[in-house]
Design a protein around this motif. Structure first.
Motif, PDB file in Angstrom:
ATOM      1  N   UNK A   1      -3.987   1.953  11.959  1.00 50.88           N
ATOM      2  CA  UNK A   1      -4.034   0.487  11.954  1.00 50.88           C
ATOM      3  C   UNK A   1      -5.302  -0.017  11.292  1.00 50.88           C
ATOM      4  N   UNK A   2      -6.435   0.619  11.608  1.00 45.72           N
ATOM      5  CA  UNK A   2      -7.709   0.213  11.008  1.00 45.72           C
ATOM      6  C   UNK A   2      -7.699   0.411   9.493  1.00 45.72           C
ATOM      7  N   UNK A   3      -7.153   1.530   9.033  1.00 46.54           N
ATOM      8  CA  UNK A   3      -7.098   1.796   7.600  1.00 46.54           C
ATOM      9  C   UNK A   3      -6.219   0.771   6.880  1.00 46.54           C
ATOM     10  N   UNK A   4      -5.105   0.435   7.479  1.00 49.36           N
ATOM     11  CA  UNK A   4      -4.203  -0.535   6.859  1.00 49.36           C
ATOM     12  C   UNK A   4      -4.838  -1.922   6.806  1.00 49.36           C
ATOM     13  N   UNK A   5      -5.561  -2.302   7.852  1.00 50.83           N
ATOM     14  CA  UNK A   5      -6.237  -3.598   7.864  1.00 50.83           C
ATOM     15  C   UNK A   5      -7.256  -3.680   6.728  1.00 50.83           C
TER      16      UNK A   5
ATOM     17  N   UNK B   1      -9.489   7.540   1.253  1.00 50.54           N
ATOM     18  CA  UNK B   1      -8.313   7.073   2.002  1.00 50.54           C
ATOM     19  C   UNK B   1      -7.598   5.893   1.333  1.00 50.54           C
ATOM     20  N   UNK B   2      -7.882   5.635   0.065  1.00 53.73           N
ATOM     21  CA  UNK B   2      -7.275   4.466  -0.563  1.00 53.73           C
ATOM     22  C   UNK B   2      -5.773   4.627  -0.723  1.00 53.73           C
ATOM     23  N   UNK B   3      -5.326   5.853  -1.033  1.00 54.65           N
ATOM     24  CA  UNK B   3      -3.901   6.088  -1.274  1.00 54.65           C
ATOM     25  C   UNK B   3      -3.357   7.102  -0.281  1.00 54.65           C
ATOM     26  N   UNK B   4      -2.150   6.817   0.205  1.00 55.12           N
ATOM     27  CA  UNK B   4      -1.472   7.725   1.131  1.00 55.12           C
ATOM     28  C   UNK B   4      -0.525   8.665   0.403  1.00 55.12           C
ATOM     29  N   UNK B   5       0.099   8.175  -0.651  1.00 56.98           N
ATOM     30  CA  UNK B   5       1.106   8.957  -1.377  1.00 56.98           C
ATOM     31  C   UNK B   5       0.587   9.371  -2.750  1.00 56.98           C
ATOM     32  N   UNK B   6       1.183  10.417  -3.289  1.00 54.70           N
ATOM     33  CA  UNK B   6       0.891  10.891  -4.634  1.00 54.70           C
ATOM     34  C   UNK B   6       0.959   9.719  -5.619  1.00 54.70           C
ATOM     35  N   UNK B   7      -0.018   9.631  -6.509  1.00 58.80           N
ATOM     36  CA  UNK B   7      -0.098   8.513  -7.447  1.00 58.80           C
ATOM     37  C   UNK B   7       0.345   8.934  -8.855  1.00 58.80           C
ATOM     38  N   UNK B   8       0.411   7.968  -9.758  1.00 57.69           N
ATOM     39  CA  UNK B   8       0.738   8.282 -11.154  1.00 57.69           C
ATOM     40  C   UNK B   8      -0.309   9.216 -11.755  1.00 57.69           C
TER      41      UNK B   8
END
Length: 310
Positions: free
Chosen positions: A57-61, A264-271
């Protein structure tokens, strides 16, 4: 996301993730063991579940744990891509001896899979059946994506795996000791104990085994993911640990947009990360290459992959 890549002293993630390189051993063909279901989650398991729920929750905020793969706000050039590839593919972040420690900082030889990658997900007895179904389906979709990106055979299987993904809760650690021993037979008792009792800030890890030779093919991998993670944190662990188990074994603070980063900026594999995997499995690179040998080829590939309309 925060990741750590660990090189085993035995061999010659999201958020506290870790990659361990282990020595080559004979192919593992463990027999599944029926484990008893716990009566109810322990207080420790519930406490750690609440902790990770609050963390997500903190990361998403803060606007972190993005799932968009990067966009106009995260541009990168061919030079940046080539630099990031070299740092992530040719260097280790940690070694493992009596405990995790910083690596020597020396570049290693290029390592990747040569055999088809067969990924199986296994669950501790405390993991609910609905979570098991959802996680298995998520990993299957991701392995299919990795196969398309790398053009290397990667698929989810139910048996005869060489890449094991273990989803384990706090209450499963004792029951899973024999599984650890079967899948990681060459790790010392102290190292195995370390993996069974991860610090709270280490959310997941992957142990990568490769041939200790001039041609360091990856031969097997074991990823460990905490079952108490909320969905997005757990899925982020799947993305990072399986991708790192393909051979991208380091993190870099300069890699953006990327999951191979501790921010921690991205959760999923990026381009950006997809391009790194394409480069790693491009036949122009050979297993066992040095960073110096690969550098002009990497520069050429990075230019091709960042050119307009690519």
């Amino acid at each position: 996301m925060r990741g750590a890549v660990v090189k085993s002293m035995l061999a010659a993630g999201v958020l506290g993730a870790c990659t361990l390189a282990a020595p080559e051993s004979a192919p593992v063909k463990p027999t599944p063991v029926a484990l008893p279901l716990p009566a109810a989650p322990s207080q420790q398991s519930e406490a750690i579940r609440r902790y990770y729920a609050h963390l997500q929750e903190d990361l998403l905020v803060q606007g972190l744990m993005r799932v968009d793969g990067g966009g106009p706000d995260t541009p990168y050039s061919a030079t940046m891509l080539a630099r990031n590839f070299e740092r992530i593919a040719f260097y280790d972040e940690h070694e493992i001896g009596a405990r995790l420690q910083a690596s020597s900082g020396e570049a290693r030889l290029l390592a990747r899979w040569e055999a088809p990658v067969r990924v199986a997900v296994e669950f501790g007895p405390s993991v609910p059946s609905e979570q098991q179904k959802a996680d298995s389906a998520f990993v299957a979709r991701f392995t299919n994506r990795l196969g398309r990106i790398t053009r290397h055979p990667v698929r989810a299987v139910s048996g005869r795996a060489n890449f094991h993904v273990l989803v384990i809760g706090e209450d499963d650690r004792t029951a899973m000791q024999t599984r650890f021993a079967a899948l990681l037979p060459d790790l010392s008792t102290a190292n195995r104990r370390l993996l069974q009792n991860l610090p709270r800030d280490m959310h997941c890890l992957v142990v990568v085994s490769h041939e200790d030779s001039a041609k360091p093919r990856i031969t097997s991998a074991v990823a460990i993911v905490r079952a108490e993670h909320p969905t997005l944190l757990r899925q982020a662990c799947f993305h990072e640990e399986i991708a790192q188990g393909m051979g991208l074994v380091n993190d870099s603070p300069n890699a953006r947009p990327s999951i191979f980063n501790d921010d921690d900026e991205f959760a999923y594999l990026t381009s950006h990360d997809e391009k790194l995997l394409q480069m790693l499995y491009d036949p122009r690179l050979r297993i066992g290459m040095t960073a110096y040998e690969a550098r002009p080829i990497v520069k050429q590939m990075a230019g091709e992959l960042t050119a307009p309309n690519t």
